[in-house]
Write a protein that holds these residues in place. Structure first.
Motif, mmCIF file in Angstrom:
data_model
loop_
_atom_site.group_PDB
_atom_site.id
_atom_site.type_symbol
_atom_site.label_atom_id
_atom_site.label_comp_id
_atom_site.label_asym_id
_atom_site.label_seq_id
_atom_site.Cartn_x
_atom_site.Cartn_y
_atom_site.Cartn_z
ATOM 1 N N ARG A 38 21.877 -10.948 6.816
ATOM 2 C CA ARG A 38 22.821 -11.451 6.164
ATOM 3 C C ARG A 38 23.865 -12.079 6.697
ATOM 4 N NH1 ARG A 38 26.043 -5.221 7.095
ATOM 5 N NH2 ARG A 38 26.691 -5.430 9.382
ATOM 6 N N GLN A 39 24.495 -12.878 5.395
ATOM 7 C CA GLN A 39 25.575 -13.890 6.024
ATOM 8 C C GLN A 39 27.300 -13.689 5.891
ATOM 9 O OE1 GLN A 39 23.828 -17.655 6.034
ATOM 10 N NE2 GLN A 39 24.879 -18.886 7.640
ATOM 11 N N ALA A 40 27.392 -13.600 6.923
ATOM 12 C CA ALA A 40 29.074 -12.956 6.335
ATOM 13 C C ALA A 40 29.979 -14.762 6.586
ATOM 14 C CB ALA A 40 29.915 -12.571 7.338
ATOM 15 N N LYS A 43 29.833 -17.405 9.328
ATOM 16 C CA LYS A 43 29.091 -16.812 10.482
ATOM 17 C C LYS A 43 27.892 -16.971 9.987
ATOM 18 C CE LYS A 43 32.320 -12.234 11.574
ATOM 19 N NZ LYS A 43 32.376 -11.209 11.523
ATOM 20 N N ARG A 45 23.784 -16.481 10.435
ATOM 21 C CA ARG A 45 22.866 -15.100 9.402
ATOM 22 C C ARG A 45 22.628 -14.557 10.703
ATOM 23 N NH1 ARG A 45 19.281 -17.576 5.233
ATOM 24 N NH2 ARG A 45 20.649 -18.370 4.955
ATOM 25 N N ASP A 90 30.484 -4.498 5.979
ATOM 26 C CA ASP A 90 28.926 -5.439 5.478
ATOM 27 C C ASP A 90 29.459 -6.471 4.598
ATOM 28 O OD1 ASP A 90 28.934 -1.657 5.620
ATOM 29 O OD2 ASP A 90 27.600 -3.387 7.071
ATOM 30 N N THR A 91 30.472 -6.739 3.937
ATOM 31 C CA THR A 91 30.424 -7.550 3.006
ATOM 32 C C THR A 91 29.603 -8.911 3.273
ATOM 33 O OG1 THR A 91 32.379 -7.126 2.415
ATOM 34 C CG2 THR A 91 32.028 -9.123 1.976
ATOM 35 N N ALA A 92 28.479 -10.092 3.024
ATOM 36 C CA ALA A 92 28.229 -10.821 2.870
ATOM 37 C C ALA A 92 27.010 -11.231 2.508
ATOM 38 C CB ALA A 92 27.122 -10.535 4.043
ATOM 39 N N TYR A 94 23.376 -11.174 1.414
ATOM 40 C CA TYR A 94 21.730 -10.946 1.437
ATOM 41 C C TYR A 94 20.946 -11.606 1.030
ATOM 42 C CZ TYR A 94 24.698 -6.767 3.923
ATOM 43 O OH TYR A 94 25.360 -6.353 4.303
ATOM 44 N N GLN A 119 25.128 -11.196 -3.187
ATOM 45 C CA GLN A 119 26.335 -11.354 -2.813
ATOM 46 C C GLN A 119 26.634 -9.623 -2.569
ATOM 47 O OE1 GLN A 119 29.016 -13.424 -0.810
ATOM 48 N NE2 GLN A 119 29.890 -11.603 -0.595
ATOM 49 N N THR A 121 29.961 -7.455 -1.713
ATOM 50 C CA THR A 121 31.549 -7.045 -1.668
ATOM 51 C C THR A 121 32.130 -5.677 -1.538
ATOM 52 O OG1 THR A 121 31.989 -9.321 -2.550
ATOM 53 C CG2 THR A 121 33.258 -8.164 -1.997
#
Length: 124
Positions: A38-40, A43, A45, A90-92, A94, A119, A121
């Motif tokens: 996952r990548q917010a 930030k 991955r 956990d928003t990111a 995936y 996504q 959210t």
């Protein structure tokens, strides 16, 4: 060439659950270790979870173990990620990934194929 397509993302309230799926095509699914990253925003991955070729071993990022569960169905060429007790952090986006390496790795550069991402959210 393996193509991976994720689905199941969306908007969920804190404390809720989502189940992500990744459908694979173009290769022999059982030949690959499968993983979720996952990548917010802003930030890097990050590794989330991985599962070995026959599903016998599963690996998780330590902070996520107990809330997330990875599984695969080699007959249907699908890997899934069940996410429970979701929190805003956990928003990111995936991503599903496939690796032909002999053993699992949490390093993204060891994965050969990637999906386009879905996504997630978490917000009230």
């Amino acid at each position: 060439q393996v193509t991976l397509v994720e689905s199941g993302g969306g908007l969920v309230q804190p404390g809720g659950s989502l189940r992500l799926s990744c459908a694979a095509s173009g290769g022999t699914f059982g030949d690959y270790i499968m993983a979720w990253f996952r990548q917010a925003p802003g930030k890097e991955r990050d590794f989330v979870a991985a599962i070995t070729r026959r599903g016998g071993s599963k690996y998780y990022a330590v902070p996520l173990k107990g809330r997330f569960a990875i599984s695969r169905n080699n007959a249907d060429n699908v890997v899934s990620l069940q996410m429970n007790s979701l929190q805003p952090e956990d928003t990111a986006v995936y991503y599903c990934a496939a690796s032909s390496q002999l053993t699992y790795s949490y390093a993204s550069d060891t994965y050969d194929y990637w999906g386009q991402g879905t996504q997630v959210t978490v917000s009230s």
